[in-house]
Design an enzyme around this catalytic site. Structure first.
Site, PDB file in Angstrom:
ATOM      1  N   ASP A 139       6.699  44.287  40.345  1.00 34.01           N
ATOM      2  CA  ASP A 139       6.062  43.621  39.209  1.00 34.01           C
ATOM      3  C   ASP A 139       5.722  42.149  39.446  1.00 34.01           C
ATOM      4  OD1 ASP A 139       5.028  43.659  36.622  1.00 34.01           O
ATOM      5  OD2 ASP A 139       6.912  43.042  35.698  1.00 34.01           O
ATOM      6  N   CYS A 203       2.763  50.465  16.387  1.00 36.31           N
ATOM      7  CA  CYS A 203       2.477  49.078  16.757  1.00 36.31           C
ATOM      8  C   CYS A 203       2.364  48.186  15.524  1.00 36.31           C
ATOM      9  CB  CYS A 203       1.188  49.008  17.573  1.00 36.31           C
ATOM     10  SG  CYS A 203       0.772  47.323  18.094  1.00 36.31           S
ATOM     11  N   CYS A 249       6.412  50.727  20.360  1.00 36.20           N
ATOM     12  CA  CYS A 249       5.633  51.859  20.875  1.00 36.20           C
ATOM     13  C   CYS A 249       6.471  52.707  21.826  1.00 36.20           C
ATOM     14  CB  CYS A 249       4.339  51.391  21.540  1.00 36.20           C
ATOM     15  SG  CYS A 249       4.554  50.374  23.024  1.00 36.20           S
ATOM     16  N   CYS A 253       8.121  57.098  21.115  1.00 35.20           N
ATOM     17  CA  CYS A 253       7.667  58.229  21.934  1.00 35.20           C
ATOM     18  C   CYS A 253       8.620  59.428  21.823  1.00 35.20           C
ATOM     19  CB  CYS A 253       7.551  57.802  23.398  1.00 35.20           C
ATOM     20  SG  CYS A 253       6.975  59.139  24.477  1.00 35.20           S
TER      21      CYS A 253
END
Length: 360
Positions: A139, A203, A249, A253
């Site tokens: 990253d 969101c 978010c 899931c």
């Protein structure tokens, strides 16, 4: 090299990774076009680094032309409970799960290096990799980890654009080992989101203009971490008490019912949901000391206190009014602006007398 690859994956799991798969550096030819469209639309906001080294970011094969394989690895950091509970704790700040413990960059990179060294030693011992090389990434380089991970079959990019997998959920970090060794690639993964839109509806700021598309400029994670100036007044109230990142978010899931348990104790929560009153009074030294060894440290005291003041303004807690007033003259103009906004939210009549605050 099938046997070497099999043993590599076994070694990766033994080192603490939850899943490992292999792909080719040239496996994501569509990435460049998507990246350029994203940049042309200005979606990157203040993330100017995304426009740098586009040739490398959009084409992993150009990043290191000698590489023949990319090993993509997943490291789980699944929380023990639903992190959205913290967003309902008035007077406290909600911090993204990934930043609750030690900095994942350090933890994942150390593990990647150990796996990479094992791979080189094993290949050399078998006479397969004399002079072979590796490069590891977590990253911090122009590598599009999520498309590569999907190409490797680790999982797929969901409608929230994050990677998820049927056997892991979506709480995991990604690491990459580029190597000059020629390892057999795995089959890519496809989306299994179906008609679900739980992540999109979760969101708080409406940052998804469409499934599989994120507008970072409205995303709370971008606003609290990457955005350096005052946040758009129209978005401040929507941020609630989220002071570093957002997990809404991810937490929404449904695939998380299959989430794997985190194995690295370094990801255990250290910061929790800290009282806003404690964070608002931090000076630079106090901020650095409190968040030493944490990814939170990178945003600095000013940005953190700005976020805290937005949360104070959204708290409805009149007991925090004096703290906000005390920061209206802060040396950091962005902090001072956030403080005046918080005062106006908690004491509207008093706020009318203050000029220069962002109206909301």
């Amino acid at each position: 090299m099938q046997d070497l690859k099999t043993r590599l994956i076994e070694r990766a799991l033994a080192e603490g990774f939850s899943k490992a798969r292999v792909t080719r550096p040239d496996a994501i030819p569509e990435a460049m076009g998507r990246l350029r469209a994203f940049l042309d639309a200005g979606m990157q906001g203040e993330m100017g680094w995304m426009a740098e080294r586009v040739a490398w970011r959009g084409d992993p094969a150009a990043l290191w032309p000698e590489a023949r394989s990319v090993v993509m690895l997943a490291e789980v950091y699944t929380p023990e409970s639903d992190p959205r509970a913290a967003t309902r704790m008035a007077g406290h700040g909600a911090i993204s799960v990934y930043a609750q413990g030690k900095d994942y960059h350090d933890l994942v990179k150390r593990r990647l290096k150990r796996v990479g060294r094992w791979l080189l030693d094993a290949a050399k011992a078998e006479g397969l990799g004399e002079g072979a090389e590796i490069k590891v990434f977590v990253d911090t380089a122009p590598v599009m980890e999520k498309p590569l991970a999907q190409a490797a079959g680790l999982g797929w990019q969901g409608k929230h654009t994050n990677l998820l997998a049927r056997d892991l959920g979506n709480w995991f970090f990604l690491g990459a080992i580029f190597t000059t060794l020629d390892l057999a690639p795995d089959a890519s993964e496809v989306s299994h989101c179906g008609n679900c839109r739980a992540c999109l509806d979760a969101c708080p700021t409406g940052a998804f203009p469409a499934p599989y598309r994120l507008d970072p400029r409205r995303c709370v994670s971008y606003l609290t971490i990457e955005h350096s100036g005052p946040v758009d007044p129209g978005l401040r109230a929507l941020m609630g008490n989220r002071i570093y990142g957002c997990d809404d978010c991810l937490a929404a899931c449904p695939w998380n019912k299959f989430a794997a348990e985190a194995r690295e104790i370094g990801y255990a929560a250290r910061h929790g949901a800290p009282p806003l009153a404690e964070l608002a009074v931090l000076d630079d030294a106090g901020f650095r000391a409190r968040f030493a060894g944490s990814p939170i440290k990178r945003i600095g005291r000013g940005r953190m206190v700005r976020n805290v003041l937005y949360a104070i303004g959204n708290s409805g807690d009149g007991g925090l009014l004096a703290l906000a007033r005390g920061l209206c003259g802060d040396a950091d103009p962005v902090v001072a602006d956030a403080a005046r906004w918080a005062v106006a939210r908690l004491a509207p009549d008093a706020g009318k007398a203050n000029h220069g605050i962002g109206d909301a």
